[in-house]
Design an enzyme around this catalytic site. Structure first.
Site, mmCIF file in Angstrom:
data_model
loop_
_atom_site.group_PDB
_atom_site.id
_atom_site.type_symbol
_atom_site.label_atom_id
_atom_site.label_comp_id
_atom_site.label_asym_id
_atom_site.label_seq_id
_atom_site.Cartn_x
_atom_site.Cartn_y
_atom_site.Cartn_z
ATOM 1 N N LYS A 114 0.826 -1.219 0.000
ATOM 2 C CA LYS A 114 0.000 0.000 0.000
ATOM 3 C C LYS A 114 0.851 1.257 0.000
ATOM 4 C CE LYS A 114 -4.254 -1.946 1.383
ATOM 5 N NZ LYS A 114 -5.127 -2.423 2.406
ATOM 6 N N LYS A 199 -5.307 -10.360 -5.566
ATOM 7 C CA LYS A 199 -6.485 -10.530 -4.719
ATOM 8 C C LYS A 199 -7.636 -9.651 -5.214
ATOM 9 C CE LYS A 199 -6.719 -8.097 -0.877
ATOM 10 N NZ LYS A 199 -6.510 -7.553 0.473
ATOM 11 N N LYS A 202 -11.383 -4.451 -2.545
ATOM 12 C CA LYS A 202 -12.467 -3.477 -2.721
ATOM 13 C C LYS A 202 -11.982 -2.095 -3.117
ATOM 14 C CE LYS A 202 -13.385 -3.730 2.106
ATOM 15 N NZ LYS A 202 -12.117 -3.529 2.819
HETATM 16 P P1 TYM Z 1 -10.783 -5.993 4.841
HETATM 17 O O1 TYM Z 1 -11.812 -4.964 5.055
HETATM 18 O O2 TYM Z 1 -9.782 -5.792 3.752
HETATM 19 O O3 TYM Z 1 -11.473 -7.387 4.564
HETATM 20 C C1 TYM Z 1 -12.489 -7.892 5.402
HETATM 21 C C2 TYM Z 1 -12.389 -9.402 5.440
HETATM 22 O O4 TYM Z 1 -12.506 -9.943 4.130
HETATM 23 C C3 TYM Z 1 -11.382 -10.774 3.842
HETATM 24 N N1 TYM Z 1 -11.039 -10.616 2.420
HETATM 25 C C4 TYM Z 1 -10.907 -11.638 1.550
HETATM 26 N N2 TYM Z 1 -11.019 -12.966 1.719
HETATM 27 C C5 TYM Z 1 -10.829 -13.747 0.615
HETATM 28 N N3 TYM Z 1 -10.540 -13.240 -0.608
HETATM 29 C C6 TYM Z 1 -10.414 -11.920 -0.816
HETATM 30 N N4 TYM Z 1 -10.159 -11.439 -2.027
HETATM 31 C C7 TYM Z 1 -10.606 -11.049 0.301
HETATM 32 N N5 TYM Z 1 -10.563 -9.706 0.452
HETATM 33 C C8 TYM Z 1 -10.824 -9.469 1.760
HETATM 34 C C9 TYM Z 1 -10.270 -10.247 4.718
HETATM 35 O O5 TYM Z 1 -9.291 -11.234 4.947
HETATM 36 C C10 TYM Z 1 -11.027 -9.870 5.975
HETATM 37 O O6 TYM Z 1 -11.227 -11.003 6.783
HETATM 38 N N6 TYM Z 1 -7.338 -5.388 8.402
HETATM 39 C C11 TYM Z 1 -8.651 -5.904 8.116
HETATM 40 C C12 TYM Z 1 -9.759 -5.324 8.975
HETATM 41 C C13 TYM Z 1 -9.536 -5.442 10.430
HETATM 42 C C14 TYM Z 1 -9.701 -6.600 11.212
HETATM 43 C C15 TYM Z 1 -9.426 -6.205 12.549
HETATM 44 C C16 TYM Z 1 -10.049 -7.919 10.909
HETATM 45 C C17 TYM Z 1 -9.178 -4.428 11.262
HETATM 46 N N7 TYM Z 1 -9.111 -4.887 12.556
HETATM 47 C C18 TYM Z 1 -9.483 -7.126 13.567
HETATM 48 C C19 TYM Z 1 -10.101 -8.825 11.946
HETATM 49 C C20 TYM Z 1 -9.830 -8.435 13.267
HETATM 50 C C21 TYM Z 1 -8.996 -5.584 6.676
HETATM 51 O O7 TYM Z 1 -8.433 -4.706 6.084
HETATM 52 O O8 TYM Z 1 -10.035 -6.310 6.198
#
Ligand code: TYM
Length: 334
Positions: A114, A199, A202
């Site tokens: 990023k 990947k 979003k």
């Molecule tokens: P985020 O918002 O990017 O994604 C949310 C969840 O979706 C999963 N995910 C995917 N799984 C499979 N294939 C994909 N292409 C894909 N894109 C996203 C992510 O693994 C995630 O589970 N850092 C985290 C948010 C966060 C968080 C936390 C999660 C902040 N604090 C504490 C768990 C616990 C994030 O950016 O997720």
């Protein structure tokens, strides 16, 4: 519900995708809320780590909360809230920054990617992008979390959260539960349909390869039918050599409860595989989209859920964060 504590979250940096759903959100609703005391969070503070438009973050936060409920999270069974409504996250994040080292933050793959992206766009790299995993560790550790259901891309952040919990406990006495990541068996990493070596994310600029949860059925069909495959004719499951086809098989398997390897044998052409995958995704998302439309028409209900969720989250997090403040030597306020 006694026993295990589960915590997970989504970041409102873009419209939620099929990757978010298959990698994480689906199991929160279908399994996790039924088997443990589960807490789910729209992690809006994390959305400020990259350049952002305040009105858009606000809109996406509400949409993410509404979608969480639309997937079937039941506020009678689990806790749903917005991170910035609960001060404990930011309070504990500072202690995590005092526990982590500069080097381990800089090793995070997502930071490297990023930061490189921001630099390429001529944007500055925010300091919070570097310290992001400290806040994420705080999100998890504040709740005494046992399990964190996430997609594969979060594995490194979870390892760090575990390391920080262990280190803090060793330095200052037992304070935090050491959490464990849980990944789905299929579709733990859904790939972009146009660029199957990346990947499905979003916040990508090009959206032709991204299925959004709120896409119309026709749009979903088009995106899946136009997915990039390869020049072969037979359907074989090989993630390294045939990533596009493997991705379609993963998605179809995740939708239908099958096994990607076995499904490969059932198809003689890419066309048939794409068609079935498109229909499976459309059917999977249909109830979510319908329920989202109903809930979006009732913002008062969503607000009430978030208010009650934040109150419960505060109650859960406060004592442990207070204990951590005392443990590191901060003078209690009287
Ligand atoms: P985020 O918002 O990017 O994604 C949310 C969840 O979706 C999963 N995910 C995917 N799984 C499979 N294939 C994909 N292409 C894909 N894109 C996203 C992510 O693994 C995630 O589970 N850092 C985290 C948010 C966060 C968080 C936390 C999660 C902040 N604090 C504490 C768990 C616990 C994030 O950016 O997720």
């Amino acid at each position: 519900m006694a026993g295990k504590r589960i915590f997970s979250g989504v970041k409102p940096t873009g419209h939620l995708t099929l990757g978010n759903y298959l990698g994480a959100m689906r199991r929160w609703a279908d399994e996790d809320q039924h088997r443990a005391d589960a807490v789910f969070c729209v992690v809006d503070l994390h959305a400020l780590t990259v350049e952002h438009d305040p009105a858009r973050v606000r809109r996406l936060s509400r949409q993410a909360a509404t979608l969480l409920l639309a997937t079937g999270l039941d506020p009678q069974r689990c806790t749903v809230f917005v991170q910035s409504h609960v001060d404990e996250h930011a309070r504990l994040s500072y202690l995590m920054e005092c526990t982590a080292s500069d080097g381990e933050m800089r090793r995070m793959i997502q930071y490297k990617e990023k930061a490189a992206g921001a630099q390429a766009r001529g944007e500055g790299v925010r300091l919070s992008l570097l310290t992001y995993p400290a806040l994420m560790a705080a999100d998890i550790l504040a709740y005494g979390t046992d399990e964190v259901p996430v997609g594969e891309d979060q594995a490194q952040h979870l390892e760090l959260a575990r390391d920080l919990a262990v280190r803090f406990n060793r330095r200052y006495g037992p304070t935090f539960v050491v959490p464990k990541a849980i990944h789905p068996t299929v579709a733990a990493r859904v790939m972009d349909l146009q660029e199957p070596v990346s990947k499905m994310g979003k916040s990508q600029a090009r959206t032709a390869g991204i299925v959004f949860l709120l896409d119309e059925a026709e749009t979903v069909r088009k995106k899946v039918m136009r997915a990039v495959t390869d020049a072969h004719a037979d359907v074989v499951y090989d993630r390294a050599e045939r990533p596009g086809v493997a991705n379609l098989l993963d998605v179809l398997a995740a939708c239908s409860g099958g096994d990607p390897q076995a499904l490969a044998g059932a198809y003689g052409s890419y066309g048939a595989l794409k068609k079935d995958t498109a229909e499976a995704v459309v059917e999977l998302l249909r109830p979510v989209r319908e329920r989202h439309a109903e809930l979006a028409a009732d913002p008062g209900y969503v607000d009430a859920v978030l208010r009650a969720g934040a109150a419960r989250a505060r109650e859960l997090a406060r004592p442990r964060v207070d204990a951590a403040y005392r443990a590191v030597g901060l003078l209690p306020a009287v």
